[in-house]
Design a protein around this motif. Structure first.
Motif, mmCIF file in Angstrom:
data_model
loop_
_atom_site.group_PDB
_atom_site.id
_atom_site.type_symbol
_atom_site.label_atom_id
_atom_site.label_comp_id
_atom_site.label_asym_id
_atom_site.label_seq_id
_atom_site.Cartn_x
_atom_site.Cartn_y
_atom_site.Cartn_z
ATOM 1 N N LEU A 13 -8.452 -0.626 -3.467
ATOM 2 C CA LEU A 13 -7.504 -1.667 -3.089
ATOM 3 C C LEU A 13 -6.080 -1.121 -3.020
ATOM 4 C CD1 LEU A 13 -7.062 -4.663 -2.455
ATOM 5 C CD2 LEU A 13 -6.866 -5.078 -4.918
ATOM 6 N N GLY A 14 -5.814 -0.105 -3.831
ATOM 7 C CA GLY A 14 -4.498 0.507 -3.809
ATOM 8 C C GLY A 14 -4.137 1.107 -2.459
ATOM 9 N N GLY A 15 -5.147 1.457 -1.667
ATOM 10 C CA GLY A 15 -4.870 1.935 -0.318
ATOM 11 C C GLY A 15 -4.181 0.877 0.517
ATOM 12 N N LEU A 16 -4.609 -0.371 0.368
ATOM 13 C CA LEU A 16 -3.972 -1.470 1.096
ATOM 14 C C LEU A 16 -2.546 -1.686 0.597
ATOM 15 C CD1 LEU A 16 -4.079 -3.801 3.102
ATOM 16 C CD2 LEU A 16 -5.146 -5.204 1.332
ATOM 17 N N TYR A 17 -2.355 -1.609 -0.720
ATOM 18 C CA TYR A 17 -0.994 -1.732 -1.260
ATOM 19 C C TYR A 17 -0.080 -0.661 -0.665
ATOM 20 C CZ TYR A 17 -3.123 -4.638 -4.949
ATOM 21 O OH TYR A 17 -3.797 -5.609 -5.645
ATOM 22 N N ALA A 18 -0.587 0.573 -0.608
ATOM 23 C CA ALA A 18 0.219 1.670 -0.076
ATOM 24 C C ALA A 18 0.558 1.453 1.381
ATOM 25 C CB ALA A 18 -0.529 2.987 -0.264
ATOM 26 N N LEU A 19 -0.405 0.962 2.154
ATOM 27 C CA LEU A 19 -0.165 0.722 3.582
ATOM 28 C C LEU A 19 0.859 -0.384 3.780
ATOM 29 C CD1 LEU A 19 -1.093 1.770 6.319
ATOM 30 C CD2 LEU A 19 -2.879 0.014 6.314
ATOM 31 N N MET A 20 0.795 -1.426 2.961
ATOM 32 C CA MET A 20 1.795 -2.487 3.038
ATOM 33 C C MET A 20 3.186 -1.966 2.674
ATOM 34 S SD MET A 20 -0.049 -5.786 1.304
ATOM 35 C CE MET A 20 -1.173 -6.842 2.223
ATOM 36 N N THR A 224 3.864 -6.530 -6.204
ATOM 37 C CA THR A 224 3.023 -5.343 -6.130
ATOM 38 C C THR A 224 3.583 -4.317 -5.164
ATOM 39 O OG1 THR A 224 1.061 -6.667 -6.651
ATOM 40 C CG2 THR A 224 0.694 -4.511 -5.666
ATOM 41 N N VAL A 225 4.006 -4.779 -3.982
ATOM 42 C CA VAL A 225 4.504 -3.846 -2.967
ATOM 43 C C VAL A 225 5.784 -3.162 -3.428
ATOM 44 C CG1 VAL A 225 5.468 -3.688 -0.638
ATOM 45 C CG2 VAL A 225 3.375 -4.978 -1.029
ATOM 46 N N PHE A 226 6.704 -3.901 -4.028
ATOM 47 C CA PHE A 226 7.928 -3.270 -4.499
ATOM 48 C C PHE A 226 7.660 -2.340 -5.676
ATOM 49 C CE2 PHE A 226 10.340 -6.201 -1.876
ATOM 50 C CZ PHE A 226 11.399 -5.386 -1.484
ATOM 51 N N ALA A 227 6.644 -2.649 -6.472
ATOM 52 C CA ALA A 227 6.241 -1.717 -7.525
ATOM 53 C C ALA A 227 5.799 -0.393 -6.924
ATOM 54 C CB ALA A 227 5.125 -2.327 -8.360
ATOM 55 N N VAL A 228 5.030 -0.462 -5.850
ATOM 56 C CA VAL A 228 4.564 0.753 -5.181
ATOM 57 C C VAL A 228 5.741 1.528 -4.588
ATOM 58 C CG1 VAL A 228 3.185 1.615 -3.252
ATOM 59 C CG2 VAL A 228 2.278 -0.194 -4.704
ATOM 60 N N VAL A 229 6.665 0.817 -3.948
ATOM 61 C CA VAL A 229 7.828 1.469 -3.334
ATOM 62 C C VAL A 229 8.667 2.196 -4.392
ATOM 63 C CG1 VAL A 229 10.010 1.068 -2.131
ATOM 64 C CG2 VAL A 229 7.937 -0.106 -1.374
ATOM 65 N N ILE A 230 8.931 1.527 -5.505
ATOM 66 C CA ILE A 230 9.791 2.101 -6.538
ATOM 67 C C ILE A 230 9.095 3.251 -7.254
ATOM 68 C CG2 ILE A 230 10.923 1.614 -8.736
ATOM 69 C CD1 ILE A 230 11.415 -1.239 -7.653
ATOM 70 N N THR A 240 4.404 7.103 -1.933
ATOM 71 C CA THR A 240 3.978 5.710 -1.768
ATOM 72 C C THR A 240 2.461 5.595 -1.834
ATOM 73 O OG1 THR A 240 5.916 5.213 -0.407
ATOM 74 C CG2 THR A 240 4.035 3.723 -0.213
ATOM 75 N N LEU A 241 1.772 6.528 -1.198
ATOM 76 C CA LEU A 241 0.310 6.523 -1.244
ATOM 77 C C LEU A 241 -0.186 6.721 -2.670
ATOM 78 C CD1 LEU A 241 -2.471 6.540 0.105
ATOM 79 C CD2 LEU A 241 -2.161 8.990 0.538
ATOM 80 N N ALA A 242 0.368 7.723 -3.369
ATOM 81 C CA ALA A 242 -0.046 7.980 -4.750
ATOM 82 C C ALA A 242 0.254 6.780 -5.643
ATOM 83 C CB ALA A 242 0.659 9.228 -5.277
ATOM 84 N N ALA A 243 1.423 6.165 -5.445
ATOM 85 C CA ALA A 243 1.795 5.006 -6.264
ATOM 86 C C ALA A 243 0.880 3.820 -5.977
ATOM 87 C CB ALA A 243 3.248 4.624 -6.000
ATOM 88 N N GLY A 244 0.507 3.629 -4.718
ATOM 89 C CA GLY A 244 -0.404 2.532 -4.382
ATOM 90 C C GLY A 244 -1.743 2.681 -5.075
ATOM 91 N N LEU A 245 -2.281 3.887 -5.061
ATOM 92 C CA LEU A 245 -3.560 4.132 -5.726
ATOM 93 C C LEU A 245 -3.425 3.963 -7.234
ATOM 94 C CD1 LEU A 245 -4.790 7.261 -3.710
ATOM 95 C CD2 LEU A 245 -5.177 4.832 -3.240
ATOM 96 N N PHE A 246 -2.306 4.433 -7.773
ATOM 97 C CA PHE A 246 -2.064 4.299 -9.213
ATOM 98 C C PHE A 246 -1.962 2.830 -9.621
ATOM 99 C CE2 PHE A 246 1.214 3.702 -12.511
ATOM 100 C CZ PHE A 246 0.578 4.294 -13.594
ATOM 101 N N VAL A 247 -1.192 2.062 -8.851
ATOM 102 C CA VAL A 247 -1.016 0.638 -9.167
ATOM 103 C C VAL A 247 -2.347 -0.110 -9.056
ATOM 104 C CG1 VAL A 247 -0.003 -1.507 -8.292
ATOM 105 C CG2 VAL A 247 1.430 0.508 -8.595
ATOM 106 N N GLY A 248 -3.124 0.207 -8.026
ATOM 107 C CA GLY A 248 -4.419 -0.448 -7.868
ATOM 108 C C GLY A 248 -5.365 -0.147 -9.012
ATOM 109 N N ALA A 249 -5.462 1.135 -9.374
ATOM 110 C CA ALA A 249 -6.355 1.520 -10.472
ATOM 111 C C ALA A 249 -5.889 0.936 -11.800
ATOM 112 C CB ALA A 249 -6.441 3.042 -10.556
ATOM 113 N N LEU A 250 -4.568 0.961 -12.042
ATOM 114 C CA LEU A 250 -4.034 0.413 -13.292
ATOM 115 C C LEU A 250 -4.302 -1.085 -13.398
ATOM 116 C CD1 LEU A 250 -2.321 0.835 -15.858
ATOM 117 C CD2 LEU A 250 -0.290 0.356 -14.465
ATOM 118 N N SER A 251 -4.075 -1.808 -12.305
ATOM 119 C CA SER A 251 -4.312 -3.256 -12.313
ATOM 120 C C SER A 251 -5.784 -3.568 -12.557
ATOM 121 C CB SER A 251 -3.859 -3.878 -10.990
ATOM 122 O OG SER A 251 -2.476 -3.697 -10.793
ATOM 123 N N GLY A 252 -6.675 -2.780 -11.933
ATOM 124 C CA GLY A 252 -8.098 -3.000 -12.130
ATOM 125 C C GLY A 252 -8.525 -2.755 -13.574
#
Length: 288
Positions: A13-20, A224-230, A240-252
């Protein structure tokens, strides 16, 4: 095993966060525009995917042939307007938020505020999955993960290897010096805005594949998106890609080990720590 499955599902799911987040991050980092209207483009794209698939019977993925050109033009036009009106970085936050509110209202007027979801007849991806042993990979999030990696990695290479990409990087460093060397910041800005609009079309399609739609959904993406950006570093695509995956895995993981209600608390605590310890982003050094 449940924790592993949740982490894997969150990672996908973090892939979608990163793309957004990619469109927001790169326009902020390169053009100094905090473009909240990008969420509106994602929202419209999701609804257009729903409309084309439900009414015309088009495969949801193939609707990109219609939504990508539309959002490409919309993203470019939006950036052209920002530049012509001389919108500053701070003012862009207010102006684009107003545009987002107008977009949400427009979507409500056209599609109503009720939940909308593609039926299984037109969206077979929603119930499909790939099983490998005891792990299950939902097709919708797996697609988001793979497409995000492909698009963000491709964009990163384009910024590094192409003339336009190097010009954009120079523009981000010093617009005045870049202009002195003949770089047209207006033309490049419109091109970048158009490309970001195209990524919004892809993100909207991927979101519509797996989720019910409501106009207010756009507001739910903010945190979520601003968390990934920051966390990824403003303007750093691989970060951004790494952060998206990290945020997704952490949330899960947090949702399973603690509770779903605790996930936002842990996520925003991570943002605060990142701002204190690594204000330029957790993954900036890795990107460089």
């Amino acid at each position: 095993m449940i924790a592993v499955q949740s982490a894997v599902a969150g990672l996908l799911l973090g892939g979608l966060y990163a793309l957004m987040a990619a469109g927001v991050s790169v326009t902020w980092g390169v053009l100094r525009i905090i473009n909240l209207a990008h969420f509106g483009l994602i929202l419209i794209s999701a609804y257009l995917t729903f409309q084309f698939a439900s009414e015309w019977g088009i495969d949801p993925i193939l609707t990109l042939g219609l939504t990508v050109p539309v959002m490409f033009v919309a993203g470019g036009a939006l950036q052209w307007a920002y530049d012509r009106l001389g919108v500053s970085e701070l003012n862009s936050l207010l102006v684009s938020f107003g545009l987002l509110i107008a977009t949400v209202q427009l979507v409500s007027n056209i599609w109503s505020a009720d939940f909308q979801r593609m039926s299984a007849a037109v969206n077979p991806y929603a119930t499909a999955s790939l099983d490998t042993g005891r792990l299950v990979f939902p097709i919708t999030t797996l697609l988001a993960f793979l497409i995000a990696i492909a698009l963000i990695a491709g964009a990163h290479l384009a910024l590094r290897r192409t003339f336009a990409g190097r010009a954009l990087r120079a523009l981000a460093e010093d617009r005045t010096i870049a202009g002195a060397f003949g770089i047209d910041h207006r033309r490049l800005g419109v091109l970048l805005g158009a490309v970001c609009g195209a990524t919004a079309a892809v993100a909207g399609m991927l979101f519509a594949l797996a989720n019910a739609l409501t106009p207010a959904t756009a507001y739910e993406w903010f945190g979520t998106v601003f968390a990934v950006v920051i966390l990824g570093g403003i303007g750093h695509l691989l970060g951004t890609l790494a952060a998206g995956l990290f945020v997704g895995a952490l949330s899960g993981l947090v949702s399973v080990l603690l509770s779903p209600a605790a996930a936002p608390f842990v996520l925003f605590s991570a943002i605060v720590l990142a701002l204190l310890v690594r204000p330029r982003g957790l993954f900036v050094r890795a990107v460089r």
